[in-house]
Design a protein around this motif. Structure first.
Motif, mmCIF file in Angstrom:
data_model
loop_
_atom_site.group_PDB
_atom_site.id
_atom_site.type_symbol
_atom_site.label_atom_id
_atom_site.label_comp_id
_atom_site.label_asym_id
_atom_site.label_seq_id
_atom_site.Cartn_x
_atom_site.Cartn_y
_atom_site.Cartn_z
ATOM 1 N N VAL A 1 -9.325 -11.637 46.789
ATOM 2 C CA VAL A 1 -9.594 -11.294 48.060
ATOM 3 C C VAL A 1 -10.837 -12.007 48.412
ATOM 4 N N ASN A 2 -11.207 -12.950 48.141
ATOM 5 C CA ASN A 2 -12.548 -13.548 48.474
ATOM 6 C C ASN A 2 -13.855 -12.828 48.330
ATOM 7 N N TYR A 3 -13.948 -11.972 47.351
ATOM 8 C CA TYR A 3 -15.337 -11.192 46.951
ATOM 9 C C TYR A 3 -16.028 -12.060 46.078
ATOM 10 N N ASN A 4 -17.103 -12.094 46.119
ATOM 11 C CA ASN A 4 -17.972 -12.700 45.042
ATOM 12 C C ASN A 4 -17.969 -11.960 43.683
ATOM 13 N N ALA A 5 -16.873 -11.964 42.885
ATOM 14 C CA ALA A 5 -16.902 -11.061 41.766
ATOM 15 C C ALA A 5 -18.008 -11.252 40.666
ATOM 16 N N ILE A 6 -18.661 -12.458 40.583
ATOM 17 C CA ILE A 6 -19.937 -12.784 39.705
ATOM 18 C C ILE A 6 -20.981 -12.018 40.282
ATOM 19 N N LYS A 7 -21.013 -12.115 41.463
ATOM 20 C CA LYS A 7 -22.413 -11.408 42.100
ATOM 21 C C LYS A 7 -22.351 -9.942 41.966
ATOM 22 N N GLN A 8 -21.051 -9.424 42.341
ATOM 23 C CA GLN A 8 -20.846 -8.212 42.169
ATOM 24 C C GLN A 8 -21.129 -7.294 40.778
ATOM 25 N N THR B 1 -28.374 -3.284 37.668
ATOM 26 C CA THR B 1 -29.114 -2.140 38.168
ATOM 27 C C THR B 1 -28.280 -0.925 37.753
ATOM 28 N N GLY B 2 -27.124 -1.131 37.301
ATOM 29 C CA GLY B 2 -26.465 0.227 36.881
ATOM 30 C C GLY B 2 -25.667 0.801 38.034
ATOM 31 N N GLU B 3 -25.930 0.236 39.216
ATOM 32 C CA GLU B 3 -25.199 0.902 40.367
ATOM 33 C C GLU B 3 -23.773 0.375 40.559
ATOM 34 N N ILE B 4 -23.018 1.367 40.469
ATOM 35 C CA ILE B 4 -21.283 1.237 40.469
ATOM 36 C C ILE B 4 -21.036 0.710 41.923
ATOM 37 N N GLY B 5 -21.723 1.059 42.802
ATOM 38 C CA GLY B 5 -21.466 0.867 44.298
ATOM 39 C C GLY B 5 -21.413 -0.800 44.545
ATOM 40 N N TYR B 6 -21.882 -1.456 43.723
ATOM 41 C CA TYR B 6 -21.918 -3.085 43.879
ATOM 42 C C TYR B 6 -20.462 -3.578 43.584
ATOM 43 N N ILE B 7 -19.722 -2.708 42.798
ATOM 44 C CA ILE B 7 -18.596 -3.266 42.606
ATOM 45 C C ILE B 7 -17.214 -2.777 43.491
ATOM 46 N N SER B 8 -16.563 -3.628 44.364
ATOM 47 C CA SER B 8 -15.461 -3.243 45.080
ATOM 48 C C SER B 8 -14.579 -2.332 44.215
ATOM 49 N N SER B 9 -14.063 -1.505 45.143
ATOM 50 C CA SER B 9 -12.963 -0.512 44.647
ATOM 51 C C SER B 9 -11.733 -1.067 44.646
ATOM 52 N N TYR B 10 -11.447 -2.449 45.452
ATOM 53 C CA TYR B 10 -10.134 -3.056 45.432
ATOM 54 C C TYR B 10 -9.456 -3.050 43.987
ATOM 55 N N ARG B 11 -8.325 -2.611 43.997
ATOM 56 C CA ARG B 11 -7.443 -2.597 42.690
ATOM 57 C C ARG B 11 -7.997 -1.879 41.915
ATOM 58 N N GLU B 12 -8.905 -0.814 41.879
ATOM 59 C CA GLU B 12 -9.532 0.006 40.961
ATOM 60 C C GLU B 12 -10.643 -0.758 40.158
ATOM 61 N N CYS B 13 -10.873 -1.911 40.869
ATOM 62 C CA CYS B 13 -11.983 -2.676 39.890
ATOM 63 C C CYS B 13 -13.297 -1.819 39.593
ATOM 64 N N ARG B 14 -13.757 -1.039 40.366
ATOM 65 C CA ARG B 14 -14.933 -0.111 40.182
ATOM 66 C C ARG B 14 -14.778 0.748 39.203
ATOM 67 N N SER B 15 -13.434 1.284 39.047
ATOM 68 C CA SER B 15 -13.231 2.210 38.064
ATOM 69 C C SER B 15 -13.248 1.573 36.614
#
Length: 74
Positions: free
Chosen positions: A26-33, A40-54
């Motif tokens: 979906v053209n997100y910069n996965a490596i940067k996220q 940082t430990g901040e999970i908000g940097y990871i998109s929730s798309y397809r439960e990636c954050r989880s």
């Protein structure tokens, strides 16, 4: 006897590869996220798309860094 460290490493690698693939689709910069999350430990940097954050939150940041360093020095 099963080497649980190698099993965990394979699972981590597979999970990270799947997350990167999902985010790249979906053209997100996965490596940067993932990099920002690890630093940082901040999970908000990871998109929730397809439960990636989880999925990434189930992985230890410390173990991820250790595995990356092992791969880097090979």
């Amino acid at each position: 006897m099963v080497d649980t460290n190698s099993v965990k490493e394979v699972d981590y690698k597979q999970t990270i590869k799947e997350i990167i693939s999902d985010l790249d689709n979906v053209n997100y910069n996965a490596i940067k996220q993932i990099t920002e999350y690890i630093l940082t430990g901040e999970i908000g940097y990871i998109s929730s798309y397809r439960e990636c954050r989880s999925r990434v939150s189930n992985l230890s940041r410390r173990d991820l860094v250790e595995m990356m360093l092992k791969e880097y020095v090979k």
